[in-house]
Design an enzyme around this catalytic site. Structure first.
Site, PDB file in Angstrom:
ATOM      1  N   ASP A 156     -99.780  16.272 -64.783  1.00 58.65           N
ATOM      2  CA  ASP A 156    -100.492  15.228 -65.504  1.00 58.65           C
ATOM      3  C   ASP A 156    -100.495  13.938 -64.698  1.00 58.65           C
ATOM      4  O   ASP A 156     -99.695  13.756 -63.766  1.00 58.65           O
ATOM      5  CB  ASP A 156     -99.851  14.990 -66.865  1.00 58.65           C
ATOM      6  N   HIS A 185    -104.339  18.968 -61.124  1.00 49.52           N
ATOM      7  CA  HIS A 185    -104.281  18.422 -62.483  1.00 49.52           C
ATOM      8  C   HIS A 185    -104.113  19.513 -63.536  1.00 49.52           C
ATOM      9  O   HIS A 185    -103.882  19.213 -64.716  1.00 49.52           O
ATOM     10  CB  HIS A 185    -105.553  17.622 -62.769  1.00 49.52           C
TER      11      HIS A 185
END
Length: 399
Positions: free
Chosen positions: A374, A370
């Site tokens: 995204d 992450h």
């Protein structure tokens, strides 16, 4: 004339190995290219052949000893030399005489040979061992030489005590270097990456029908079976083109985007998980991918993978479905930023056009970093894989 047998080049970034097994003993006759011993690195197993014909006169590095690149393993007397007497016992006695006597002599636990050698060379007599039952390892001696013995690294939490009546029913086996590396890399991955997993499911009807229709013709023309992995590889390459951050990696404060796809295909072996890499998979046909997967799979099962064949991957596919897994969260293979988890195909009732029908369904899982991927990009990637598999014609038309 005596010939030295030395540790071969082990591959990029690998500087040492453990002597796993000696197939020959001092006094045994050996032929050219006959296997003498097996070395175990943190990634692959390396066999060491005899460079000449003759008699194995001496084993320098015993089983369990850690050796570096080009270290001396053994001596071979060339030609039809008379067999040398079995030398293990005298050699052990000689080493015992050369080793420092105080304190250690009273121990029932034998220190690592490489540690004993370093201690003798540097006149060290009291090194705190961190190995099993206080065994002194090579790293302990190096730490002592570097002045780190006063502040050793925190020891792992002690194992819970075992009832006396259960101790004889247990078996303690030292972890292989491969298993130690797997454990370290996967834990490092959890500690380093901001790992998250997103899920979806795919209807495998179209892929299965297409495969059944063309599998015989495919085998006849290309000499390899048409499996599901080539469809998933092509679908992932297609999706990575649209979501390039899943195919990227972090290098310090930079993000390195790859304009190619080196696809890692995770494979289970008797010794542990390995991930052979198919380079430039995005430029391959279905047949080329299937041939590469079959070749790498055979090498993985036989322990013949080279270091180069397991390096440079940019994305990984892991198929837990072959073992019956219905759903799981795969762990990233650092420094990669994405890994796709495949699972078993299971018939399930699905609502399609207002009707309940039975369809072969598979859960998909994408674990991603992450820090650079995204949620939108991860979900988009997985949806594109799903769309390509549910309508394989999209792959032909690059849609």
């Amino acid at each position: 004339m005596s010939t030295e047998v030395r540790v071969p080049t082990l591959g990029e970034s690998v500087t040492e190995a453990t002597v796993a097994t000696w197939f020959k003993q001092p006094g045994d006759a050996v032929a050219v290219d006959e296997m003498l011993c097996e070395l175990e690195t943190d990634k692959v197993t390396v066999e060491v052949p005899s460079p000449v014909a003759g008699t194995l006169s001496e084993i320098v590095a015993a089983e369990g000893e850690t050796v570096g690149v080009d270290a001396l393993l053994a001596q071979i007397a060339e030609g039809d030399a008379a067999p040398a007497p079995k030398a293990e016992a005298p050699k052990a006695e000689a080493k015992a005489e050369a080793a420092p006597a105080p304190a250690k002599a009273a121990k029932d636990v034998e220190d690592a040979p490489s540690a004993k050698k370093l201690m003798a060379e540097n006149d060290l007599t009291d090194v705190q061992g961190t190995g099993k039952d206080g065994r002194v390892m090579k790293e302990d001696v190096l730490n002592a030489l570097a002045g780190k013995s006063e502040a050793p690294a925190p020891a792992p939490a002690p194992r819970a005590p075992v009832p006396a009546d259960q101790a004889d029913r247990e078996e303690r086996v030292k972890m292989t270097r491969l298993r130690q590396t797997i454990a370290k890399r996967l834990k490092d991955s959890q500690n380093t990456a901001a790992m998250l997993t997103t899920y979806n499911e795919v209807d495998m009807t179209e892929v299965m029908e297409l495969r059944n229709e063309y599998k015989d013709l495919f085998l006849k023309k290309h000499g390899v079976k048409l499996g599901f992995m080539s469809f998933f590889t092509k679908a992932c390459c297609h999706a990575l083109k649209e979501v390039p951050e899943v195919n990227a990696e972090i290098d310090g404060t930079d993000v390195v985007y790859k304009n190619y796809v080196n696809m890692g295909i995770a494979a289970g072996t008797p010794t542990g998980l390995v991930v052979p890499v198919i380079n430039d998979a995005n430029q391959m046909s279905f047949a080329t991918i299937e041939k590469a997967i079959a070749e790498m799979g055979a090498k993985a099962r036989d322990g013949k993978l080279s270091m180069a064949e397991m390096q440079g991957g940019t994305f990984t596919i892991s198929n837990g479905g072959v073992y019956g897994s219905l759903m799981s969260s795969p762990i990233l293979n650092p420094p990669q930023s994405g890994i796709l988890g495949m699972h078993k195909i299971q018939d399930r009732p699905m609502a399609i056009n207002g009707q309940v029908v039975i369809r072969p369904m598979m859960y998909l899982a994408l674990s991603y970093d992450h820090r650079i991927v995204d949620g939108k990009g991860a979900v988009t990637f997985l949806v594109r894989v799903k769309e390509a598999l549910e309508d394989p014609r999209r792959l032909l038309m690059d849609l």
